[in-house]
Design a protein around this motif. Sequence first.
Motif, PDB file in Angstrom:
ATOM      1  N   HIS A  56       0.799  -1.226   0.000  1.00 28.82           N
ATOM      2  CA  HIS A  56       0.000   0.000   0.000  1.00 28.82           C
ATOM      3  C   HIS A  56       0.831   1.277   0.000  1.00 28.82           C
ATOM      4  O   HIS A  56       0.272   2.363  -0.188  1.00 28.82           O
ATOM      5  CB  HIS A  56      -0.975   0.009   1.181  1.00 28.82           C
ATOM      6  N   ASN A  57       2.132   1.175   0.217  1.00 26.52           N
ATOM      7  CA  ASN A  57       3.009   2.354   0.117  1.00 26.52           C
ATOM      8  C   ASN A  57       4.436   1.880  -0.167  1.00 26.52           C
ATOM      9  O   ASN A  57       4.742   0.679  -0.052  1.00 26.52           O
ATOM     10  CB  ASN A  57       2.935   3.224   1.384  1.00 26.52           C
ATOM     11  N   PRO A  58       5.338   2.794  -0.567  1.00 19.88           N
ATOM     12  CA  PRO A  58       6.688   2.374  -0.953  1.00 19.88           C
ATOM     13  C   PRO A  58       7.450   1.626   0.140  1.00 19.88           C
ATOM     14  O   PRO A  58       8.146   0.647  -0.148  1.00 19.88           O
ATOM     15  CB  PRO A  58       7.377   3.699  -1.312  1.00 19.88           C
ATOM     16  N   ALA A  59       7.328   2.054   1.383  1.00 22.68           N
ATOM     17  CA  ALA A  59       8.041   1.372   2.464  1.00 22.68           C
ATOM     18  C   ALA A  59       7.557  -0.070   2.617  1.00 22.68           C
ATOM     19  O   ALA A  59       8.356  -0.989   2.818  1.00 22.68           O
ATOM     20  CB  ALA A  59       7.867   2.140   3.773  1.00 22.68           C
ATOM     21  N   SER A  60       6.247  -0.253   2.520  1.00 21.73           N
ATOM     22  CA  SER A  60       5.692  -1.606   2.642  1.00 21.73           C
ATOM     23  C   SER A  60       6.093  -2.475   1.459  1.00 21.73           C
ATOM     24  O   SER A  60       6.365  -3.671   1.620  1.00 21.73           O
ATOM     25  CB  SER A  60       4.164  -1.538   2.740  1.00 21.73           C
ATOM     26  N   ILE A  61       6.130  -1.897   0.278  1.00 22.41           N
ATOM     27  CA  ILE A  61       6.546  -2.643  -0.909  1.00 22.41           C
ATOM     28  C   ILE A  61       7.981  -3.132  -0.741  1.00 22.41           C
ATOM     29  O   ILE A  61       8.304  -4.291  -1.031  1.00 22.41           O
ATOM     30  CB  ILE A  61       6.397  -1.778  -2.172  1.00 22.41           C
ATOM     31  N   LYS A  62       8.849  -2.261  -0.248  1.00 26.83           N
ATOM     32  CA  LYS A  62      10.254  -2.633  -0.037  1.00 26.83           C
ATOM     33  C   LYS A  62      10.368  -3.770   0.981  1.00 26.83           C
ATOM     34  O   LYS A  62      11.135  -4.729   0.794  1.00 26.83           O
ATOM     35  CB  LYS A  62      11.041  -1.411   0.440  1.00 26.83           C
ATOM     36  N   LYS A  63       9.608  -3.684   2.062  1.00 27.98           N
ATOM     37  CA  LYS A  63       9.657  -4.726   3.091  1.00 27.98           C
ATOM     38  C   LYS A  63       9.094  -6.043   2.556  1.00 27.98           C
ATOM     39  O   LYS A  63       9.630  -7.124   2.834  1.00 27.98           O
ATOM     40  CB  LYS A  63       8.880  -4.269   4.326  1.00 27.98           C
ATOM     41  N   THR A  64       8.005  -5.958   1.793  1.00 26.84           N
ATOM     42  CA  THR A  64       7.415  -7.168   1.220  1.00 26.84           C
ATOM     43  C   THR A  64       8.402  -7.855   0.280  1.00 26.84           C
ATOM     44  O   THR A  64       8.497  -9.092   0.261  1.00 26.84           O
ATOM     45  CB  THR A  64       6.106  -6.826   0.487  1.00 26.84           C
ATOM     46  N   LYS A  65       9.140  -7.091  -0.480  1.00 24.32           N
ATOM     47  CA  LYS A  65      10.150  -7.674  -1.356  1.00 24.32           C
ATOM     48  C   LYS A  65      11.192  -8.441  -0.543  1.00 24.32           C
ATOM     49  O   LYS A  65      11.621  -9.538  -0.932  1.00 24.32           O
ATOM     50  CB  LYS A  65      10.829  -6.594  -2.194  1.00 24.32           C
ATOM     51  N   SER A  66      11.577  -7.899   0.597  1.00 25.12           N
ATOM     52  CA  SER A  66      12.560  -8.598   1.435  1.00 25.12           C
ATOM     53  C   SER A  66      11.978  -9.900   1.979  1.00 25.12           C
ATOM     54  O   SER A  66      12.687 -10.905   2.094  1.00 25.12           O
ATOM     55  CB  SER A  66      13.016  -7.698   2.591  1.00 25.12           C
ATOM     56  N   TYR A  67      10.664  -9.913   2.281  1.00 21.96           N
ATOM     57  CA  TYR A  67      10.021 -11.143   2.745  1.00 21.96           C
ATOM     58  C   TYR A  67      10.023 -12.201   1.638  1.00 21.96           C
ATOM     59  O   TYR A  67      10.288 -13.387   1.900  1.00 21.96           O
ATOM     60  CB  TYR A  67       8.572 -10.869   3.170  1.00 21.96           C
ATOM     61  N   ILE A  68       9.709 -11.781   0.425  1.00 20.97           N
ATOM     62  CA  ILE A  68       9.695 -12.721  -0.699  1.00 20.97           C
ATOM     63  C   ILE A  68      11.083 -13.311  -0.915  1.00 20.97           C
ATOM     64  O   ILE A  68      11.233 -14.518  -1.139  1.00 20.97           O
ATOM     65  CB  ILE A  68       9.180 -12.022  -1.979  1.00 20.97           C
ATOM     66  N   LYS A  69      12.094 -12.482  -0.811  1.00 24.40           N
ATOM     67  CA  LYS A  69      13.467 -12.965  -0.996  1.00 24.40           C
ATOM     68  C   LYS A  69      13.839 -13.970   0.097  1.00 24.40           C
ATOM     69  O   LYS A  69      14.447 -15.011  -0.174  1.00 24.40           O
ATOM     70  CB  LYS A  69      14.451 -11.792  -0.994  1.00 24.40           C
ATOM     71  N   LYS A  70      13.460 -13.692   1.337  1.00 21.67           N
ATOM     72  CA  LYS A  70      13.749 -14.621   2.433  1.00 21.67           C
ATOM     73  C   LYS A  70      13.011 -15.944   2.262  1.00 21.67           C
ATOM     74  O   LYS A  70      13.553 -17.011   2.543  1.00 21.67           O
ATOM     75  CB  LYS A  70      13.373 -13.981   3.781  1.00 21.67           C
ATOM     76  N   ALA A  71      11.761 -15.877   1.793  1.00 15.75           N
ATOM     77  CA  ALA A  71      10.981 -17.099   1.582  1.00 15.75           C
ATOM     78  C   ALA A  71      11.617 -17.966   0.500  1.00 15.75           C
ATOM     79  O   ALA A  71      11.711 -19.195   0.643  1.00 15.75           O
ATOM     80  CB  ALA A  71       9.549 -16.741   1.209  1.00 15.75           C
ATOM     81  N   ILE A  72      12.059 -17.331  -0.570  1.00 13.92           N
ATOM     82  CA  ILE A  72      12.714 -18.074  -1.651  1.00 13.92           C
ATOM     83  C   ILE A  72      14.061 -18.618  -1.188  1.00 13.92           C
ATOM     84  O   ILE A  72      14.419 -19.763  -1.507  1.00 13.92           O
ATOM     85  CB  ILE A  72      12.850 -17.185  -2.895  1.00 13.92           C
ATOM     86  N   GLN A  73      14.794 -17.841  -0.405  1.00 15.58           N
ATOM     87  CA  GLN A  73      16.076 -18.313   0.107  1.00 15.58           C
ATOM     88  C   GLN A  73      15.892 -19.538   1.005  1.00 15.58           C
ATOM     89  O   GLN A  73      16.720 -20.452   1.005  1.00 15.58           O
ATOM     90  CB  GLN A  73      16.780 -17.197   0.887  1.00 15.58           C
ATOM     91  N   ALA A  74      14.787 -19.562   1.749  1.00 15.11           N
ATOM     92  CA  ALA A  74      14.505 -20.726   2.602  1.00 15.11           C
ATOM     93  C   ALA A  74      14.369 -21.987   1.758  1.00 15.11           C
ATOM     94  O   ALA A  74      14.817 -23.071   2.164  1.00 15.11           O
ATOM     95  CB  ALA A  74      13.232 -20.491   3.421  1.00 15.11           C
ATOM     96  N   GLN A  75      13.760 -21.870   0.589  1.00 16.87           N
ATOM     97  CA  GLN A  75      13.660 -23.028  -0.297  1.00 16.87           C
ATOM     98  C   GLN A  75      15.013 -23.385  -0.892  1.00 16.87           C
ATOM     99  O   GLN A  75      15.373 -24.567  -0.956  1.00 16.87           O
ATOM    100  CB  GLN A  75      12.649 -22.770  -1.428  1.00 16.87           C
ATOM    101  N   VAL A  76      15.758 -22.382  -1.312  1.00 24.23           N
ATOM    102  CA  VAL A  76      17.097 -22.630  -1.865  1.00 24.23           C
ATOM    103  C   VAL A  76      17.963 -23.378  -0.853  1.00 24.23           C
ATOM    104  O   VAL A  76      18.728 -24.286  -1.205  1.00 24.23           O
ATOM    105  CB  VAL A  76      17.766 -21.295  -2.272  1.00 24.23           C
ATOM    106  N   ASP A  77      17.812 -23.020   0.423  1.00 22.10           N
ATOM    107  CA  ASP A  77      18.593 -23.652   1.495  1.00 22.10           C
ATOM    108  C   ASP A  77      17.984 -24.966   1.991  1.00 22.10           C
ATOM    109  O   ASP A  77      18.470 -25.528   2.973  1.00 22.10           O
ATOM    110  CB  ASP A  77      18.730 -22.680   2.674  1.00 22.10           C
TER     111      ASP A  77
END
Length: 245
Positions: free
Chosen positions: A177-198
């Motif tokens: 809903h705003n730029p700060a939230s978008i940035k944080k959500t992107k970091s969550y997506i990256k962490k979720a994908i990294q969990a699968q990679v690991d």
Amino acid sequence: MGKEYKGPDCIKGTSGYCAGCGHGIINRLIAEVLEEMGLEKKTIISLAVGCSCIMGDYVEVDKIQAPHGRAPATATGIKRMRPDNLVLTYQGDGDIASIGCAEIIHAAARNEKITTIFVNNGVYGMTGGQMAPTTLPHQVTATSPRGRDTSLTGMPVKLSEMIAVLPVAYVARGSVHNPASIKKTKSYIKKAIQAQVDKEGFSMVEVLAPCPTNWHLSPLASMERIEQEVIPYYTPGELVKKEGV
């Protein structure tokens, strides 16, 4: 990812999503993360039925269209047969929390090494804005014209909290809903994908998104509604985070 959309001539150059829809932002975040992590050539996405299936036109990775609610089951089969691939599901709230509730719960209970991106806009977006399991109390929809009556329909399903009690690797809820939230959500997506990679196990990111068309609001008012009405019920943040993720 870098190539011009080659859809039918009648819609070339336009978006398949409604004006102000959150799916376009989320599609971009997923594409950015895959490209930054160098995973776009290894990725397979199991697409849900609903607005989420439109993602297939915009993110250039391998993908499969799953039956309604069965994206986690489809993804499970793919991951077990192709364990070296990154396997994602991309699902709306009507798909994942209603007809597909059993599939996502049991995939998480088995700690399948897949990643789910769950878009929560509180309605069935593609079919006319009917009440979904995630519709807020008193929210007006096509099938709750006087507002959701929780004495008849129960409370909205907090799927991330349900998943968080299972032995999974990562669960988070973000917003766009705003730029700060978008940035944080992107970091969550990256962490979720990294969990699968690991090879940590099941991971999921819920994303609170606007649906201006079915909320009968402007895109700007839809973003304001997320902050004022949606976030107080669906609290953003990391619900499960294994050490090292």
